[in-house]
Scaffold this motif. Sequence first.
Motif, PDB file in Angstrom:
ATOM      1  N   ALA A   1      14.780   4.459  53.533  1.00 38.31           N
ATOM      2  CA  ALA A   1      14.825   5.340  54.710  1.00 38.31           C
ATOM      3  C   ALA A   1      13.471   6.018  54.908  1.00 38.31           C
ATOM      4  O   ALA A   1      12.954   6.104  56.035  1.00 38.31           O
ATOM      5  CB  ALA A   1      15.923   6.388  54.542  1.00 38.31           C
ATOM      6  N   LEU A   2      12.874   6.478  53.785  1.00 33.37           N
ATOM      7  CA  LEU A   2      11.604   7.189  53.921  1.00 33.37           C
ATOM      8  C   LEU A   2      10.448   6.235  54.215  1.00 33.37           C
ATOM      9  O   LEU A   2       9.474   6.611  54.869  1.00 33.37           O
ATOM     10  CB  LEU A   2      11.335   8.023  52.667  1.00 33.37           C
ATOM     11  CG  LEU A   2      12.311   9.184  52.518  1.00 33.37           C
ATOM     12  CD1 LEU A   2      11.915  10.074  51.377  1.00 33.37           C
ATOM     13  CD2 LEU A   2      12.409  10.008  53.793  1.00 33.37           C
ATOM     14  N   TRP A   3      10.585   5.021  53.749  1.00 38.02           N
ATOM     15  CA  TRP A   3       9.591   3.987  54.083  1.00 38.02           C
ATOM     16  C   TRP A   3       9.604   3.775  55.613  1.00 38.02           C
ATOM     17  O   TRP A   3       8.551   3.746  56.260  1.00 38.02           O
ATOM     18  CB  TRP A   3       9.959   2.708  53.322  1.00 38.02           C
ATOM     19  CG  TRP A   3       9.048   1.543  53.457  1.00 38.02           C
ATOM     20  CD1 TRP A   3       7.732   1.539  53.826  1.00 38.02           C
ATOM     21  CD2 TRP A   3       9.399   0.175  53.203  1.00 38.02           C
ATOM     22  NE1 TRP A   3       7.248   0.249  53.806  1.00 38.02           N
ATOM     23  CE2 TRP A   3       8.245  -0.605  53.431  1.00 38.02           C
ATOM     24  CE3 TRP A   3      10.578  -0.478  52.796  1.00 38.02           C
ATOM     25  CZ2 TRP A   3       8.241  -2.002  53.276  1.00 38.02           C
ATOM     26  CZ3 TRP A   3      10.568  -1.853  52.636  1.00 38.02           C
ATOM     27  CH2 TRP A   3       9.416  -2.600  52.872  1.00 38.02           C
ATOM     28  N   CYS A   4      10.795   3.666  56.165  1.00 34.80           N
ATOM     29  CA  CYS A   4      10.926   3.536  57.629  1.00 34.80           C
ATOM     30  C   CYS A   4      10.308   4.751  58.329  1.00 34.80           C
ATOM     31  O   CYS A   4       9.548   4.619  59.294  1.00 34.80           O
ATOM     32  CB  CYS A   4      12.396   3.419  58.042  1.00 34.80           C
ATOM     33  SG  CYS A   4      13.186   1.867  57.597  1.00 34.80           S
ATOM     34  N   ALA A   5      10.656   5.941  57.827  1.00 38.52           N
ATOM     35  CA  ALA A   5      10.192   7.175  58.477  1.00 38.52           C
ATOM     36  C   ALA A   5       8.669   7.266  58.431  1.00 38.52           C
ATOM     37  O   ALA A   5       8.019   7.619  59.424  1.00 38.52           O
ATOM     38  CB  ALA A   5      10.815   8.392  57.788  1.00 38.52           C
TER      39      ALA A   5
END
Length: 544
Positions: free
Chosen positions: A193-197
């Motif tokens: 999720a944080l990679w996407c963000a």
Amino acid sequence: MKEELLDNLGGEDVSFLIDTPSDRLHELKQMFSMTEAASEAERRCDAHISEIIQGFLSRNAINTNISLRLLAEKFRNSRIPEAGTAFDSYLNYLDSNVVFHSTNTSLPRFIGHMSPALPFFVRPLGKLMMALNQNLVKVETAKAASPFERQVLAMIHRLVYDLPDAFYDQHIQNREQTLGIVTSGGTLANVTALWCARNFALGPKNDFAGIENEGLPAALRFFGYSNAVIIGSHLMHYSFEKAAGVLGIGTRGVIRVPVDHKNRIVISRLKETITECRAQKKLIIALVGIAGSTETGSVDFLEEMAAIAKENNIHFHVDAAWGGPVLFSRKYRSKLTGIERADSVTIDGHKQMYLPMGIGMVLLRDPQLAGVIEKQAQYILRAGSMDLGRRALEGSRPGMSLFVHAALTILGREGYERLIDDSIRKTSYMAKAICAQPEFELLAEPEMNILVYRFIPPNLRVKTHHGKLTSADNESINETNQKLQRFQRQLGNSFVSRTALTSTVYGHEIPIVALRVVVANPLTTNADIDAVLSEQLDLANRIC
Ligand SMILES: *Cc1c(COP(=O)(O)O)cnc(C)c1O
């Protein structure tokens, strides 16, 4: 025939070309075959394994009392055996050395961790999944499992976001985007999720090709940031530190905002933190809300956090690895209100969905979002294909989503609702029992089905009652509770875990050691809860 072949090849030794295996090779090949004899052998082993499983699961002690040091001695031989061993005798070895000393987390008085008891059907389904051995990285090795997994993601997406039917019709099998990503657990779901963000915040612009191509230093320089951070509460799971490490911002880039007496992020402090980061030109990659904190089960003010994230144009991630399944309950789902405004949500299958280890999911509100992490590879991940590995941190991966689909279908929403409601009811029973006994102190009103409390030694009860404990008192209470938890674990009749909280009424002077209970086993009864508490009193009397 052989002679002829050799003649034609001018007498050279070409025996390696001829398919007449030795006895041993023949035996090895049998292991891969489905002949009548092989199937018979498998049935025999299945029966043996069933026996071992029955023996293990019906054992009443959580652990055997062998010391870990002695147990480790059994596993000191690093030589690879030269010759093979018959499967049956290998099973005997496993049974007495590994299975026998394994931790039985499915017992009703094992109420200390999030590893759940399992419904019977996951065991035979596990065998099916292994037999199919689909590799979800690409559709060429997972033809049915790929669209099947997309269906599972849509089902959980609906549980979280509940968007109109037309939305799901449009996206469920649209291979150009995805409603989520299945991972091996909550940690990888949070990292994903944080990679996407991160990639979304630092994407391609003008002649800058985006962070995924150009890396973090170039991205920060291009956008004029001094650094990048992740903001959440003190109770954020440590997987966010791992995410910060992997994403190149460093663990100091994880900013932990204080919590209130109910372990929820303090909104005013959050706002201040955002303002400070802005002033210091730090990019806020994501704001993390917790829906069911690992330590106390607390839920942040998700609606307020969603509004703040929106106002400041920050990615809002909700970590519902533990608490997500509360959404199945009509009575309690409002505890998570605001989760539907998150850009991404983590839910674990192997916690309150009662599934085996190895199932995490991240759900994405915008099905386009995962485009920012998309990869292609000529031989495997083809553009335009349904290859699920195109948008995933992991490569080869088993079809664990089968378990999610099975459980949703076999238990139904209503089945999960009953299990969740029952856990919350039992937790509140335990909280009442703790409050009714002066020997114990409840450290926070439980939000769901996690409880934190502690034992108070007799000489400090009056002081506790009047709120007059000093730091020195608390230190001595901490010591007692540490011992208590260790002794109970060693006895092996019941198990609660232990944590240290900074958010109690005692302020932030010293961390308060808490006994931590996770009430999630459907077979735990009120009587089990009473038994765990009375064992603690018994042990405490011997310590004090
Ligand atoms: C368990 C948990 C995680 C990590 O999940 P794993 O499946 O153990 O990797 C993350 N966040 C919360 C809130 C959790 O409870």
